[in-house]
Design an enzyme around this catalytic site. Structure first.
Site, PDB file in Angstrom:
ATOM      1  N   SER A 193       0.815  -1.221   0.000  1.00 23.98           N
ATOM      2  CA  SER A 193       0.000   0.000   0.000  1.00 23.98           C
ATOM      3  C   SER A 193       0.841   1.260   0.000  1.00 23.98           C
ATOM      4  O   SER A 193       0.398   2.320  -0.439  1.00 23.98           O
ATOM      5  CB  SER A 193      -0.832   0.057   1.282  1.00 23.98           C
ATOM      6  OG  SER A 193      -2.071  -0.469   1.077  1.00 23.98           O
ATOM      7  N   PRO A 227      -0.631  -2.247   8.302  1.00 27.31           N
ATOM      8  CA  PRO A 227       0.586  -2.426   9.114  1.00 27.31           C
ATOM      9  C   PRO A 227       1.570  -1.252   9.059  1.00 27.31           C
ATOM     10  O   PRO A 227       2.570  -1.277   9.761  1.00 27.31           O
ATOM     11  CB  PRO A 227       1.216  -3.678   8.505  1.00 27.31           C
ATOM     12  CG  PRO A 227       0.780  -3.671   7.081  1.00 27.31           C
ATOM     13  CD  PRO A 227      -0.594  -3.062   7.063  1.00 27.31           C
ATOM     14  N   ASP A 265     -10.736   3.849  17.174  1.00 35.64           N
ATOM     15  CA  ASP A 265     -11.593   3.917  15.982  1.00 35.64           C
ATOM     16  C   ASP A 265     -11.273   5.210  15.211  1.00 35.64           C
ATOM     17  O   ASP A 265     -11.375   6.305  15.771  1.00 35.64           O
ATOM     18  CB  ASP A 265     -13.063   3.910  16.426  1.00 35.64           C
ATOM     19  CG  ASP A 265     -14.022   3.927  15.239  1.00 35.64           C
ATOM     20  OD1 ASP A 265     -13.571   4.191  14.108  1.00 35.64           O
ATOM     21  OD2 ASP A 265     -15.222   3.665  15.451  1.00 35.64           O
ATOM     22  N   ASP A 283      -6.556   5.575   4.853  1.00 34.30           N
ATOM     23  CA  ASP A 283      -6.662   4.436   3.924  1.00 34.30           C
ATOM     24  C   ASP A 283      -7.622   3.389   4.493  1.00 34.30           C
ATOM     25  O   ASP A 283      -7.472   2.202   4.233  1.00 34.30           O
ATOM     26  CB  ASP A 283      -5.253   3.849   3.705  1.00 34.30           C
ATOM     27  CG  ASP A 283      -5.190   2.840   2.567  1.00 34.30           C
ATOM     28  OD1 ASP A 283      -6.061   2.882   1.681  1.00 34.30           O
ATOM     29  OD2 ASP A 283      -4.262   2.006   2.569  1.00 34.30           O
ATOM     30  N   LYS A 312     -12.293   4.149  -1.820  1.00 38.01           N
ATOM     31  CA  LYS A 312     -12.445   2.819  -2.409  1.00 38.01           C
ATOM     32  C   LYS A 312     -13.762   2.846  -3.193  1.00 38.01           C
ATOM     33  O   LYS A 312     -14.846   2.719  -2.611  1.00 38.01           O
ATOM     34  CB  LYS A 312     -12.494   1.799  -1.258  1.00 38.01           C
ATOM     35  CG  LYS A 312     -12.520   0.386  -1.697  1.00 38.01           C
ATOM     36  CD  LYS A 312     -11.123  -0.213  -1.684  1.00 38.01           C
ATOM     37  CE  LYS A 312     -11.175  -1.609  -2.259  1.00 38.01           C
ATOM     38  NZ  LYS A 312     -10.053  -1.898  -3.140  1.00 38.01           N
TER      39      LYS A 312
HETATM   40  C1  LIG Z   1      -6.017  -1.091   3.607  1.00 34.99           C
HETATM   41  S1  LIG Z   1      -5.562  -1.189   5.259  1.00 34.99           S
HETATM   42  C2  LIG Z   1      -4.441   0.105   5.452  1.00 34.99           C
HETATM   43  C3  LIG Z   1      -3.071  -0.172   4.934  1.00 34.99           C
HETATM   44  C4  LIG Z   1      -2.077   0.903   5.297  1.00 34.99           C
HETATM   45  N1  LIG Z   1      -2.433   2.173   4.673  1.00 34.99           N
HETATM   46  C5  LIG Z   1      -0.698   0.512   4.901  1.00 34.99           C
HETATM   47  O1  LIG Z   1      -0.122   1.207   4.035  1.00 34.99           O
HETATM   48  O2  LIG Z   1      -0.127  -0.435   5.441  1.00 34.99           O
HETATM   49  C6  LIG Z   1      -6.964  -0.620   6.074  1.00 34.99           C
HETATM   50  C7  LIG Z   1      -6.787  -0.535   7.579  1.00 34.99           C
HETATM   51  O3  LIG Z   1      -7.877   0.212   8.095  1.00 34.99           O
HETATM   52  C8  LIG Z   1      -8.168  -0.264   9.372  1.00 34.99           C
HETATM   53  N2  LIG Z   1      -9.514   0.192   9.741  1.00 34.99           N
HETATM   54  C9  LIG Z   1     -10.693  -0.092   9.147  1.00 34.99           C
HETATM   55  N3  LIG Z   1     -11.701   0.538   9.786  1.00 34.99           N
HETATM   56  C10 LIG Z   1     -11.122   1.256  10.779  1.00 34.99           C
HETATM   57  C11 LIG Z   1     -11.620   2.122  11.788  1.00 34.99           C
HETATM   58  N4  LIG Z   1     -12.922   2.385  11.898  1.00 34.99           N
HETATM   59  N5  LIG Z   1     -10.745   2.689  12.636  1.00 34.99           N
HETATM   60  C12 LIG Z   1      -9.411   2.459  12.538  1.00 34.99           C
HETATM   61  N6  LIG Z   1      -8.882   1.639  11.606  1.00 34.99           N
HETATM   62  C13 LIG Z   1      -9.730   1.041  10.742  1.00 34.99           C
HETATM   63  C14 LIG Z   1      -8.019  -1.758   9.260  1.00 34.99           C
HETATM   64  O4  LIG Z   1      -7.756  -2.315  10.526  1.00 34.99           O
HETATM   65  C15 LIG Z   1      -6.825  -1.881   8.308  1.00 34.99           C
HETATM   66  O5  LIG Z   1      -5.628  -2.050   9.017  1.00 34.99           O
END
Ligand SMILES: C[S@@+](CC[C@H](N)C(=O)[O-])C[C@H]1O[C@@H](n2cnc3c(N)ncnc32)[C@H](O)[C@@H]1O
Length: 342
Positions: A193, A227, A265, A283, A312
């Site tokens: 990512s 991550p 959150d 993201d 998305k």
């Molecule tokens: C596509 S991944 C992100 C990848 C990251 N940008 C990277 O470069 O490694 C989406 C992330 O959003 C987190 N996520 C989804 N909903 C969330 C929320 N309401 N609050 C915090 N994190 C959230 C998920 O746990 C996941 O780790």
């Protein structure tokens, strides 16, 4: 010959067509778009003479959402002889529209569509480039040194005996072959990512702007950080990052001393007290309208100065969806009296 070609990602032709129809209309250019699914390009035919050239001069590729490249093109050259494809191609270049001046071109790119089917054509394109470039130089059509308003010539092969020829304006075009910036995956980055944010930063800012906007004096918040690929890009540029996510961050990022992990959150998180956040990046995989509202909330509340976020998009009506999101953010910022740039 009064048309432009726009390269786009395969499967996004309808969105590309909708976007160019709208953008052309705002410049007072009438025409129609021809989009064939999964071809990775769209052709927009203008009704008025010279309007194709006008679009190429007025529309910077980086201001278009779905376009990778934009060029003025000829009619399709077909049935090219394998013995001599070069002569008809040079002839076609010479017949490009009136404002076109061959002495102001500095390079030629031999390209094809970015599809699986066209992949094998690229080897042919590569081999064809050197003899074509030499022939263009001999004919005086390519100059080693040209004014900064130079143009680039393109040959876009559909098959090895059929192509369009065309040109783009260097100041407005994508400076990358086939409009695709090839980035090397940084070995230390925790996820692929990371390249999304890197490409965004390199697209939105000049190297000078990048230095003033991302440095040791800046603070960032990364919503949905795990991550840590996006956090990595900010930390690499010196930014201190609050990484918000219930997941696990890569341990290598903690070693930098430039992050604080906040397992919260992302929709409820607020900027740490007495900290002036310069950057919000996001993201999280969520409905685009929810992300857009969240970004607007941060900006309107003055919780951040700038934001880069991922929408998305759904499978259908992607252009409408992204437009609605951007309009909604713009409306909320306008209502709050902000001056801003999207
Ligand atoms: C596509 S991944 C992100 C990848 C990251 N940008 C990277 O470069 O490694 C989406 C992330 O959003 C987190 N996520 C989804 N909903 C969330 C929320 N309401 N609050 C915090 N994190 C959230 C998920 O746990 C996941 O780790």
């Amino acid at each position: 010959m009064n048309k432009i070609m726009l390269y786009c990602r395969q499967g996004f032709e309808k969105e590309m067509a909708a976007e160019i129809m709208e953008k052309a209309a705002t410049l007072g250019v009438a025409g129609f778009a021809r989009a064939v699914e999964n071809t990775a390009y769209v052709i927009f035919e203008c009704y008025q003479p010279n309007d194709a050239d006008l679009l190429a001069q007025k529309l910077p590729v980086k201001e278009l959402i779905f376009a990778r490249q934009l060029l003025v093109i000829s009619d399709l050259l077909e049935d090219l002889s394998p013995e001599d494809r070069i002569t008809p191609i040079i002839e076609a270049f010479k017949q490009l529209p009136a404002p076109f001046d061959l002495t102001k071109t500095d390079d030629v790119w031999v390209e094809s569509a970015d599809t699986n089917e066209a992949k094998s054509l690229l080897t042919f394109c590569r081999k064809f480039t050197v003899p074509l470039r030499q022939a263009l130089r001999r004919s005086g059509a390519l100059q080693a040194k040209v004014a900064k308003h130079a143009r680039t010539l393109h040959v876009f092969f559909l098959r090895n005996n059929a192509c369009y020829v065309g040109y783009s304006y260097n100041q407005q075009h994508s400076p990358y072959f086939m409009g695709i910036q090839r980035l090397r995956f940084p070995e230390m980055a925790p996820s692929r990512s990371t390249l999304k944010l890197e490409e965004a930063i390199l697209t939105f800012f000049t190297p000078e702007e990048e230095k003033t906007r991302f440095n040791e004096n800046q603070i960032g918040v990364d919503l949905g950080a795990c991550p840590g690929g996006w956090t990595y890009q900010l930390v690499k540029r010196g930014v201190f990052v609050y990484a918000v996510d219930h997941g696990k961050m890569a341990t290598s990022l903690f070693d930098t001393g430039r992050i604080e992990h906040c397992p919260e959150d992302g929709f409820k998180f607020q900027p740490p007290k007495r900290k002036r956040v310069n950057w919000l990046v996001c993201d999280m995989v969520e409905k685009p309208s929810r992300i857009a509202d969240l970004m607007a909330k941060w900006l309107v509340n003055g919780w951040t100065q700038e934001a880069i976020f991922n929408l998305k998009l759904p499978m259908k009506k992607r252009y409408q969806e992204v437009q609605q999101c951007l309009d909604s953010i713009a409306r909320q910022l306008q209502d709050a009296g902000f001056s801003f740039q999207i």
